[in-house]
Motif scaffolding. Structure first.
Motif, PDB file in Angstrom:
ATOM      1  N   ASP A 146      -8.109  14.950   8.047  1.00 42.62           N
ATOM      2  CA  ASP A 146      -9.212  14.247   7.383  1.00 42.62           C
ATOM      3  C   ASP A 146     -10.452  14.042   8.249  1.00 42.62           C
ATOM      4  O   ASP A 146     -11.570  14.058   7.733  1.00 42.62           O
ATOM      5  N   VAL A 147     -10.285  13.823   9.553  1.00 41.14           N
ATOM      6  CA  VAL A 147     -11.441  13.532  10.404  1.00 41.14           C
ATOM      7  C   VAL A 147     -11.541  14.419  11.638  1.00 41.14           C
ATOM      8  O   VAL A 147     -12.466  14.261  12.425  1.00 41.14           O
ATOM      9  N   GLY A 148     -10.588  15.317  11.827  1.00 42.44           N
ATOM     10  CA  GLY A 148     -10.615  16.219  12.977  1.00 42.44           C
ATOM     11  C   GLY A 148      -9.682  15.770  14.091  1.00 42.44           C
ATOM     12  O   GLY A 148      -9.341  14.587  14.196  1.00 42.44           O
ATOM     13  N   ASP A 177       3.038  11.985  12.582  1.00 42.11           N
ATOM     14  CA  ASP A 177       2.627  12.104  11.176  1.00 42.11           C
ATOM     15  C   ASP A 177       1.218  11.546  10.981  1.00 42.11           C
ATOM     16  O   ASP A 177       0.388  12.157  10.292  1.00 42.11           O
ATOM     17  N   LEU A 178       0.962  10.399  11.579  1.00 46.22           N
ATOM     18  CA  LEU A 178      -0.355   9.788  11.436  1.00 46.22           C
ATOM     19  C   LEU A 178      -1.436  10.660  12.067  1.00 46.22           C
ATOM     20  O   LEU A 178      -2.540  10.789  11.523  1.00 46.22           O
ATOM     21  N   PHE A 179      -1.115  11.263  13.198  1.00 46.00           N
ATOM     22  CA  PHE A 179      -2.063  12.174  13.838  1.00 46.00           C
ATOM     23  C   PHE A 179      -2.374  13.343  12.898  1.00 46.00           C
ATOM     24  O   PHE A 179      -3.535  13.747  12.758  1.00 46.00           O
ATOM     25  N   ASP A 180      -1.346  13.883  12.263  1.00 48.27           N
ATOM     26  CA  ASP A 180      -1.556  14.993  11.326  1.00 48.27           C
ATOM     27  C   ASP A 180      -2.489  14.593  10.189  1.00 48.27           C
ATOM     28  O   ASP A 180      -3.393  15.345   9.828  1.00 48.27           O
ATOM     29  N   TYR A 181      -2.256  13.418   9.606  1.00 47.79           N
ATOM     30  CA  TYR A 181      -3.120  12.950   8.511  1.00 47.79           C
ATOM     31  C   TYR A 181      -4.563  12.817   8.991  1.00 47.79           C
ATOM     32  O   TYR A 181      -5.497  13.278   8.338  1.00 47.79           O
ATOM     33  N   LEU A 182      -4.721  12.179  10.153  1.00 45.17           N
ATOM     34  CA  LEU A 182      -6.062  11.978  10.694  1.00 45.17           C
ATOM     35  C   LEU A 182      -6.740  13.302  11.030  1.00 45.17           C
ATOM     36  O   LEU A 182      -7.920  13.500  10.732  1.00 45.17           O
ATOM     37  N   ALA A 183      -6.005  14.208  11.638  1.00 44.77           N
ATOM     38  CA  ALA A 183      -6.580  15.493  12.033  1.00 44.77           C
ATOM     39  C   ALA A 183      -7.065  16.270  10.804  1.00 44.77           C
ATOM     40  O   ALA A 183      -8.130  16.891  10.845  1.00 44.77           O
ATOM     41  N   CYS A 229      -8.769   7.863   6.663  1.00 43.95           N
ATOM     42  CA  CYS A 229      -8.084   8.951   5.960  1.00 43.95           C
ATOM     43  C   CYS A 229      -8.396   8.918   4.467  1.00 43.95           C
ATOM     44  O   CYS A 229      -8.844   7.907   3.930  1.00 43.95           O
ATOM     45  N   THR A 230      -8.090  10.032   3.814  1.00 40.67           N
ATOM     46  CA  THR A 230      -8.226  10.088   2.362  1.00 40.67           C
ATOM     47  C   THR A 230      -7.247   9.102   1.739  1.00 40.67           C
ATOM     48  O   THR A 230      -6.277   8.673   2.385  1.00 40.67           O
TER      49      THR A 230
END
Length: 124
Positions: A82-84, A74-80, A47-48
């Motif tokens: 940043d990396v899809g 929340d973690l899924f949202d951050y990852l999505a 992630c960023t």
């Protein structure tokens, strides 16, 4: 022992008296929680910086296995972001085994959910 105190211990919200006094070695649950935290931190590594810092803070502030489990969204949202979504789903799926035995909901596999959704939408 009171039923509510057993439930609180199960969810990791209230430590047993021995743990509170620090009179014994870390339990298997403590070790499992540490492993789950480590796995979640590794999952958000791509992630960023902003998302990584925010996720790290949320992960370290979680006081129980259930709180860590609920952070997955929340973690899924951050990852999505940043990396899809595909990579986010894969990274979250790798963390699921760490929750086996810690939370009842961990028995539901993300892969089964993804397969079910892809079949429902006609995607593969």
């Amino acid at each position: 022992m009171e039923k509510s105190s057993r439930l609180q211990r199960w969810f990791g919200t209230v430590p047993p008296a021995e743990e509170a006094a620090g009179s014994r070695a870390p339990s298997a649950i403590d070790t499992s929680l540490a492993e789950a935290r480590r796995a979640l931190l590794e999952a958000v590594a791509p992630c960023t910086e902003h998302h990584r810092i925010r996720a790290s803070w949320q992960i370290t502030q979680a006081s129980s296995a259930m709180e860590l489990w609920l952070l997955r969204a929340d973690l899924f949202d951050y990852l999505a972001q940043d990396v899809g979504e595909m990579q986010a789903a894969q990274r979250i799926a790798l963390v699921l085994p760490c929750f086996h035995g810690l939370v009842p909901a961990a028995s539901v596999s993300l892969r089964q959910t993804i397969r079910h959704r892809s079949r429902a939408t006609g995607l593969r």
